[in-house]
Structure formats: structure tokens, C-alpha cells
Design an enzyme around this catalytic site. Structure first.
Site, mmCIF file in Angstrom:
data_model
loop_
_atom_site.group_PDB
_atom_site.id
_atom_site.type_symbol
_atom_site.label_atom_id
_atom_site.label_comp_id
_atom_site.label_asym_id
_atom_site.label_seq_id
_atom_site.Cartn_x
_atom_site.Cartn_y
_atom_site.Cartn_z
ATOM 1 C CE LYS A 60 28.182 49.501 23.603
ATOM 2 N NZ LYS A 60 27.170 48.505 24.056
ATOM 3 C CE LYS B 216 30.794 49.790 26.985
ATOM 4 N NZ LYS B 216 29.739 48.778 27.190
#
Length: 334
Positions: free
Chosen positions: A202, A257
Site C-alpha cells: 500500500k 494499492k
């Protein structure tokens, strides 16, 4: 790769001549079962709030969320991911509302699983919706995010969600060691079937802005950032280390992400580990495509479907996307 014979022995356009041939040799396909729908849920009854920076996306109270869940079942979307919008009065420096077994998230999980047992439900394990400062963890006196102290709280948060009956817990906080701590806690409580989808890679991305507006953490975060725990966008080898650690600690699935700007990471992760790999087409990506389509600059459905196919081509097994229902409808109608 073996070099094909030169033209005219090779004419690649032969395989593009007509619809049936293109269908016959297509390498990657998109299906409703590849999609996960993220939704924003808040307390109350009959509440529907538009998210201004995400056209077509709304914050919904549980009663208004139930028809969305029913629609997912009908469309063949296998999982809905819950993101809570917590009242400001419940936000504290330590995010203690995240541990409330009668809080918003456990309540919604129990009701969804009771009414739609066939629909997978995924919950976010992170403190930012619950903290008064908008960070994903606990702060020390200087404002630095504490790792081990935060992990202890995340472990409890995941247990509360799992005990409510959620299918998948998804730690999105990026604290070191949290996957191992959560897996150990789940096993100790006999929650052996609770899956973990780790937000393993992320990035500290500028594409999250509309999401933070949607959950109400943007104002709390202010001018602060999350660069001391989310990944540097310039790094790729680091993503493999993060994914490897999460798998070793007990993650069942991993996630990258944001999505479209990081498809190279998706491909590296899939090629290296061969585990179920997901990508999140985040709020900023959604908002860009929506805005361009609303201005008539892009064909909405065409770019939506092309972007989702791109995730599959890069190696993603599934995609979290706010387009999930629109895309599933098109796929069902095809």
C-alpha cells in the site's frame, strides 16, 4: 520467446479479422466474480449521502445498504467490502470505538451475513476512520505512529470483526508484524476460517483523496501524511519484501494499492509469489475516469471495462472497484 517467421509467413492481423476469431484467441477475460464492491456505511436509518468527489458513490445507512447487497448477489459479485463513516463524537485519539462489539461495523456485518449468507463480506482493519487525528495508528508524544502498540489494537479490532461473522479481514494499516499478530489471535480463538487479505503493498499515494472525503478522515488528517508507514511510490523491490513477509505471517491473499499506476507491482507480485493477488482501483482513479466521462472526453463504459481488463492482464485475480456493479451489469448483458 521464439521469434515468429517474418511477413508474409506471419500475418498477426489474421487473428483479428472478425469477432469470433478475436473471441477465440483472447488471453484474458473479465467476469463479475473478479470484482469486489467497496461501500461506505454510516449509522442511522434512511440515510443516503452523495460523495461529492466520487460521482455515483454514496454513504448509506444499513437499511439502504441492504438493496445494494442484494444487487451484488444477483449480479454475481462475490464480495462487498465495508468502510465505516464514524460520527465525529466517537472519534478519539486511541480509536477505541474500533473495538466496540456493538459498533457500526460488527452490527452491519451481522445483519449482512444473516440476510445474505452467500455474499462474502470484507472489513477494513485500520484505525483511521476511528481516530481524531486521522492516522492509522496510535501516536507518541512527537506525533510519530507507534508500531507495536498499534498492532495490539489492530489485533483486537480484527477479532471483534471476525467474532461478528465477517468472512475476510483486510488490514490496511501497513504496520510491521500485524498479519502475524492477527493470524495468531484468530487461531487462538478458533476462528480458523477467517481469511486475511493483506494490504501488503500500500503506497503513500495522492490518489486516496476522495476516499478520505468519503469516510471523513480528510479533515482530521489535515496537512499530515502517512509516509512513515505507507510505501514510497518510487519503490518496487520493497513491495516484494512486504508481500513476502505477509505471506509468511499467514495472509491468505495479498493486495496492491493503488491500482492502475502500480500495475507493474501487481505483475511482479504475481510472478514472484503465485498467490491470490488483488488490486484496488482507488477513489482517485475512479474519480478521474468519471470526471473525464462526464465532460465527454472519454467513453464511460469503454474506459471502465478497459481499465478493469488491464488489472486482469497485469496478473490480478480480482479487483476492488467502485465500478463493480456497473461493470457486472455490462458483463451480464453481453
Amino acid at each position: 520467446m521464439q521469434t515468429p517467421p517474418p511477413y508474409p509467413a506471419s500475418r498477426p492481423r489474421r487473428l483479428r479479422r472478425d469477432v469470433f476469431t478475436r473471441e477465440l484467441v483472447r488471453e484474458h477475460r473479465l467476469h463479475p466474480s473478479d470484482l469486489i464492491l467497496p461501500v461506505f456505511v454510516l449509522a442511522g436509518q434512511g440515510v443516503v449521502q452523495d460523495v461529492g468527489s466520487m460521482p455515483g458513490v454514496q454513504r448509506l445507512s444499513l437499511d439502504r445498504l441492504l438493496p445494494v447487497a442484494e444487487d451484488c448477489v444477483k449480479l454475481g459479485i462475490p464480495v462487498m467490502a465495508l468502510f465505516p463513516v464514524i460520527e465525529q463524537s466517537l472519534k478519539t485519539e486511541d480509536g477505541r470505538e474500533a473495538l466496540n462489539p456493538e459498533g457500526l461495523v460488527p452490527t452491519v456485518v451481522r445483519e449482512l451475513k444473516k440476510r445474505f449468507p452467500e455474499l462474502g463480506v470484507m472489513t477494513d482493519v485500520a484505525l483511521d476512520p476511528f481516530t481524531s487525528h486521522g492516522q492509522d495508528g496510535l501516536l507518541d508524544a512527537t506525533g510519530y505512529i507507534l508500531n507495536d502498540e498499534t498492532v495490539a489494537v489492530l489485533r483486537q479490532q480484527a477479532l471483534v470483526q471476525a467474532q461478528a461473522g465477517v468472512d475476510i479481514v483486510a488490514p490496511s494499516d501497513m504496520m510491521d508484524g500485524r498479519i502475524g499478530a492477527i493470524r495468531t489471535a484468530l487461531e487462538a480463538k478458533g476462528l480458523i476460517h477467517t481469511r486475511i487479505m493483506a494490504y501488503s503493498a500500500k503506497y503513500a499515494s495522492a490518489f486516496y483523496g476522495p476516499f478520505r472525503d468519503a469516510v471523513g478522515s480528510s479533515a482530521n488528517l489535515g496537512k499530515s501524511n502517512k509516509k512513515v508507514y505507507q510505501m514510497d511510490p518510487g519503490n518496487t523491490d520493497e513491495a516484494l519484501r512486504e508481500v513476502g513477509l505477509d505471506i509468511a505471517e499467514g495472509a491468505d491473499m495479498v493486495m496492491v494499492k493503488p491500482g492502475m499506476p502500480y500495475l507493474d507491482i501487481v505483475r511482479r507480485v504475481k510472478d514472484e509469489f503465485h498467490v491470490p493477488t488483488f488490486a484496488y482501483q482507488v477513489s482517485g482513479e475512479y474519480a478521474m475516469l468519471k470526471a473525464a466521462a462526464q465532460n465527454g472526453w472519454l467513453d464511460h463504459d469503454a474506459v471502465m471495462m478497459e481499465s478493469l481488463l488491464g488489472f486482469k492482464r497485469a496478473g490480478a485475480d480480482g479487483v476492488l472497484t467502485y465500478f463493480a456493479r456497473d461493470a457486472a451489469r455490462l458483463l451480464k448483458a453481453a
